[in-house]
Design an enzyme around this catalytic site. Sequence first.
Site, PDB file in Angstrom:
ATOM      1  N   LYS A  13      53.063  15.729  61.568  1.00  0.00           N
ATOM      2  CA  LYS A  13      53.957  16.710  60.935  1.00  0.00           C
ATOM      3  C   LYS A  13      54.593  17.633  61.971  1.00  0.00           C
ATOM      4  CE  LYS A  13      50.755  18.508  58.253  1.00  0.00           C
ATOM      5  NZ  LYS A  13      49.567  17.717  58.667  1.00  0.00           N
ATOM      6  N   ARG A  88      49.230  23.630  51.163  1.00  0.00           N
ATOM      7  CA  ARG A  88      48.049  22.788  51.368  1.00  0.00           C
ATOM      8  C   ARG A  88      47.149  22.774  50.145  1.00  0.00           C
ATOM      9  NH1 ARG A  88      47.986  23.242  57.375  1.00  0.00           N
ATOM     10  NH2 ARG A  88      46.425  21.846  58.213  1.00  0.00           N
ATOM     11  N   ARG A 127      44.641  14.818  71.328  1.00  0.00           N
ATOM     12  CA  ARG A 127      45.762  15.765  71.344  1.00  0.00           C
ATOM     13  C   ARG A 127      45.504  16.933  72.297  1.00  0.00           C
ATOM     14  NH1 ARG A 127      48.159  18.110  65.804  1.00  0.00           N
ATOM     15  NH2 ARG A 127      46.159  19.153  65.555  1.00  0.00           N
ATOM     16  N   ARG A 160      42.676  22.067  71.088  1.00  0.00           N
ATOM     17  CA  ARG A 160      42.399  23.013  70.003  1.00  0.00           C
ATOM     18  C   ARG A 160      40.940  22.893  69.582  1.00  0.00           C
ATOM     19  NH1 ARG A 160      47.117  22.118  65.576  1.00  0.00           N
ATOM     20  NH2 ARG A 160      45.328  22.418  64.233  1.00  0.00           N
ATOM     21  N   ARG A 171      38.034  18.673  58.383  1.00  0.00           N
ATOM     22  CA  ARG A 171      39.445  18.882  58.015  1.00  0.00           C
ATOM     23  C   ARG A 171      39.952  17.723  57.157  1.00  0.00           C
ATOM     24  NH1 ARG A 171      42.161  19.434  63.582  1.00  0.00           N
ATOM     25  NH2 ARG A 171      44.071  19.927  62.455  1.00  0.00           N
TER      26      ARG A 171
END
Length: 213
Positions: A13, A88, A127, A160, A171
């Site tokens: 996203k 969300r 990431r 992160r 998550r």
Amino acid sequence: MRIILLGPPGAGKGTQAKMLKERFGIPQVSTGDILRKAAQDNTELGRQAKILMDAGKLVQDDTVIGVIRGRIAQEDCRNGFVLDGFPRTIVQAEKLMDTLEDMDLSIDAVVDFVVDSQALINRLTGRRTCSDCGAMYHETSRPPKVRGVCDVCGASLYQREDDKEETIKKRLEIYQSETAPLKEFYQKQGNLKTIQGGGSAEEVFSRVCSKVT
Ligand code: AMP
């Protein structure tokens, strides 16, 4: 043009929102980025949000709704925006609808990215994010030219806290229980566009463009 990007963490996203911003000149409105900035600035909102974010949990609906209301009322959102990571939950989606109705606005498209869960985990664990400009890289599929250094601004890259494997699982569970029901919500409203999120960022972007233009 007002677009919502739906999809699990790691679906792409953020990358697609940045590409839409470049192509159409509309701002990327990412609740995650806004909350991370607040945490970096050590504001009251940021301190409270950071505890939940680091644990992979969602920040309270009222808090993020307040953040979004303020953000989309800003001048640069007048001609449209890309919502990345909001809504969300169903409550957030309903409140967004009320807010837009009050402003006499509506959403043009809701793009849902489908990516299998192993690919999501690989994307998230690899990431790396720029500590200054937020540009995103991947250790193997999109490495920076110099390891640990952002190609765009030269700041250092970091992983992160919520991109660590244990938190990712949490998550993804929360995504299934809280966010996945939004697909049906927007399907009923008639503006859901489902696309395959696999492949290169450029390939995915051409699929996105074919649905939103
Ligand atoms: P993201 O950058 O979109 O992956 O978001 C990172 C984290 O910020 C999430 O795991 C949540 O803790 C928080 N967050 C971002 N957007 C929302 C939202 N719309 N509702 C609740 N929490 C959010």
